[in-house]
Design a protein around this motif. Sequence first.
Motif, PDB file in Angstrom:
ATOM      1  N   LEU A  14      68.470 -27.605  89.934  1.00  0.00           N
ATOM      2  CA  LEU A  14      69.266 -28.680  89.343  1.00  0.00           C
ATOM      3  C   LEU A  14      70.576 -28.138  88.782  1.00  0.00           C
ATOM      4  CD1 LEU A  14      66.219 -30.117  87.406  1.00  0.00           C
ATOM      5  CD2 LEU A  14      67.315 -31.257  89.347  1.00  0.00           C
ATOM      6  N   VAL A  28      69.262 -26.452  82.210  1.00  0.00           N
ATOM      7  CA  VAL A  28      67.897 -26.902  82.483  1.00  0.00           C
ATOM      8  C   VAL A  28      66.934 -26.159  81.565  1.00  0.00           C
ATOM      9  CG1 VAL A  28      66.106 -27.144  84.255  1.00  0.00           C
ATOM     10  CG2 VAL A  28      68.517 -27.309  84.901  1.00  0.00           C
ATOM     11  N   VAL A  64      66.990 -31.768  82.323  1.00  0.00           N
ATOM     12  CA  VAL A  64      68.395 -31.379  82.404  1.00  0.00           C
ATOM     13  C   VAL A  64      69.029 -31.739  81.074  1.00  0.00           C
ATOM     14  CG1 VAL A  64      70.585 -31.709  83.591  1.00  0.00           C
ATOM     15  CG2 VAL A  64      68.455 -31.759  84.896  1.00  0.00           C
ATOM     16  N   ALA A 101      74.411 -31.946  82.392  1.00  0.00           N
ATOM     17  CA  ALA A 101      74.996 -31.676  83.705  1.00  0.00           C
ATOM     18  C   ALA A 101      76.327 -32.407  83.752  1.00  0.00           C
ATOM     19  CB  ALA A 101      74.078 -32.139  84.827  1.00  0.00           C
ATOM     20  N   SER A 107      61.234 -26.164  87.372  1.00  0.00           N
ATOM     21  CA  SER A 107      62.647 -26.492  87.553  1.00  0.00           C
ATOM     22  C   SER A 107      63.504 -25.419  86.912  1.00  0.00           C
ATOM     23  CB  SER A 107      62.982 -27.860  86.960  1.00  0.00           C
ATOM     24  OG  SER A 107      62.674 -27.899  85.582  1.00  0.00           O
ATOM     25  N   ASN A 118      68.023 -24.043  86.786  1.00  0.00           N
ATOM     26  CA  ASN A 118      69.404 -24.216  87.199  1.00  0.00           C
ATOM     27  C   ASN A 118      69.569 -23.792  88.655  1.00  0.00           C
ATOM     28  OD1 ASN A 118      72.124 -22.426  87.451  1.00  0.00           O
ATOM     29  ND2 ASN A 118      72.504 -24.317  86.311  1.00  0.00           N
TER      30      ASN A 118
END
Length: 405
Positions: free
Chosen positions: A158, A162, A167, A170, A202, A204
């Motif tokens: 993502l 993160v 998140v 962003a 998850s 970055n």
Amino acid sequence: MNHPTEPKADKSGVRRHNLSLVLRTVHEAGETTRAAVAARVGLTRPAVSSLVEQLLDLGFLVESGKTFSGQAGRPGTVLKPADTGPAGLGVEINVDYVTVCVVDLTGTDRVRRTEHLDNRDADADAAGVLARAARIAAEALEAAAALRLAPAGAGLALPGLVSGGSVRQAPNLGWNEVPAETLFAEALTELRPGTAGLPLTSDNEANMAALAELWFGELGDLRTFLHLTGEIGVGGAIVVHGELLRGAHGFAGEIGHLVVDAEGPRCRCGSRGCLEQYAGQAALLAAAGADDVPDLARRAEAGEPRALAALADAGRMLGRALSGAVNLLDPEAVVLGGIYPHLLPWLTPALTAELADRAVSGLWTPDAGRLRPASTTTDASRGAAALVLHDVLADPLAYATPIGG
């Protein structure tokens, strides 16, 4: 006094560890024999044979049908990781595209899907973007099931900060505090109920791209490097001795928001003069008057002054930011991914000149070979899938499930 169950538990734990050791050894070798595994891991041949038989029965290894007679004794049957069974699902969500891949235990991409979407559109809210990503992932999993591959887990790459499955920020998407893992899992489960409870991680996208370069790239023995990913923004990741340097909160590597000109244009993050305002894809194309990266490369190849000036300015700002990172972190190399490998002939002169002038070690001269393009076979989605496979290799028994879903 010891409880009667303790020795049994210890023995079970040791076998679990040894199963991982054998599987990882075969995975690293690609193809090998029982005897070679025994020599490598320091276990007896009978012990390795027992572990191999269990891994064969569970579907993690297969016998290739070839034999190898390079050692004393009878020729050994060649073992290799199975190309069916557990697989890693990698999902990269970026500003203008979503990429999904399914990678098997051999490290091979078996399914890949990319859709170019403008996730900055007014209608592209976070839930909608993640639902679209889940739909692409569901289609990829359907294709994978036909290849007798089952997801052992999913990794989300993502853009932005993160942490904890969310998140936090962003800027290029306008996302803040988005529970990405939860939204993606709900959407995927609705489309493919068999994925309910699928392990999900998850990170970055720049971190995932760096892991892909580390595990699948052409770095040789290189294990300490700075990885830059040029997309709409500029992502960065730091790998030290083969491990990601994450920082106190997992946010290390945000080189795209290093200020290279305090009086520069306003950035979406709220600051001014950030690197991505000069070397990010959107800024670079706007400065050059180009439609896309291939168009920019064509214009530069033709010697168009505006394109060459934009690339030289981007290279200079990249060099300014990288020289600070080099002085702070002392990496062995800087690896440039995303759009940058396509533009290196025009970025490199100004970039290397800045590094040579500003890096205090004196080790970053133009001919030092420390600046290199990322491999063509690596991207963040592949790194996300590989992260799942590393968990499988670390504890295969935890993933000994039937193919399906």
